[in-house]
Design a protein around this motif. Structure first.
Motif, PDB file in Angstrom:
ATOM      1  N   LEU A   6       0.840  -1.185   0.000  1.00 56.65           N
ATOM      2  CA  LEU A   6       0.000   0.000   0.000  1.00 56.65           C
ATOM      3  C   LEU A   6       0.880   1.241   0.000  1.00 56.65           C
ATOM      4  CD1 LEU A   6      -2.459  -1.094   2.837  1.00 56.65           C
ATOM      5  CD2 LEU A   6      -2.896  -1.193   0.388  1.00 56.65           C
ATOM      6  N   ARG A  26      -7.777   5.949  -0.429  1.00 58.93           N
ATOM      7  CA  ARG A  26      -8.205   5.326  -1.676  1.00 58.93           C
ATOM      8  C   ARG A  26      -9.507   5.967  -2.132  1.00 58.93           C
ATOM      9  NH1 ARG A  26     -12.226   1.432  -0.744  1.00 58.93           N
ATOM     10  NH2 ARG A  26     -12.591   1.087   1.468  1.00 58.93           N
ATOM     11  N   THR A  28     -13.229   5.416  -3.914  1.00 57.08           N
ATOM     12  CA  THR A  28     -14.231   4.388  -4.142  1.00 57.08           C
ATOM     13  C   THR A  28     -15.494   5.059  -4.652  1.00 57.08           C
ATOM     14  OG1 THR A  28     -15.468   2.583  -3.137  1.00 57.08           O
ATOM     15  CG2 THR A  28     -14.984   4.444  -1.735  1.00 57.08           C
TER      16      THR A  28
END
Length: 94
Positions: A6, A26, A28
């Protein structure tokens, strides 16, 4: 658990020995509205040489448990140095 890497930013360092807190962000998509949402999660990361500093962008990878909450280890630097932690901090209001 399969190998997982990551990319995240160091948000806290120096409070615990050989440990840094890394925030991984992240993007989404919301299932109904289809808007792009930013999600973030904090990971405690093992730093054996205590070489990380605030604002470093780094790669972490999972490993066998080092302690009760540490499941990731520092792998490499993406960008070293003081990078602003949030875009709002770098903008100025007139």
């Amino acid at each position: 658990m399969p190998p997982m890497s990551l990319v995240g930013m160091v948000t806290s360092v120096g409070k615990m020995s050989k440990t840094a807190t890394v925030t991984v962000t992240r993007l989404t998509q919301h299932p109904r509205t289809r808007k792009v949402i930013t999600r973030s999660k904090k990971y405690l990361t093992h730093d054996p040489q205590d070489q990380l500093s605030m604002g470093d962008k780094i790669v972490i990878r999972n490993c066998p448990p080092v302690s009760k909450q540490k499941r990731f280890v520092f792998e490499s630097f993406v960008q070293q140095g003081n990078v602003s932690a949030s875009p709002a901090a770098s903008s100025t209001t007139p």
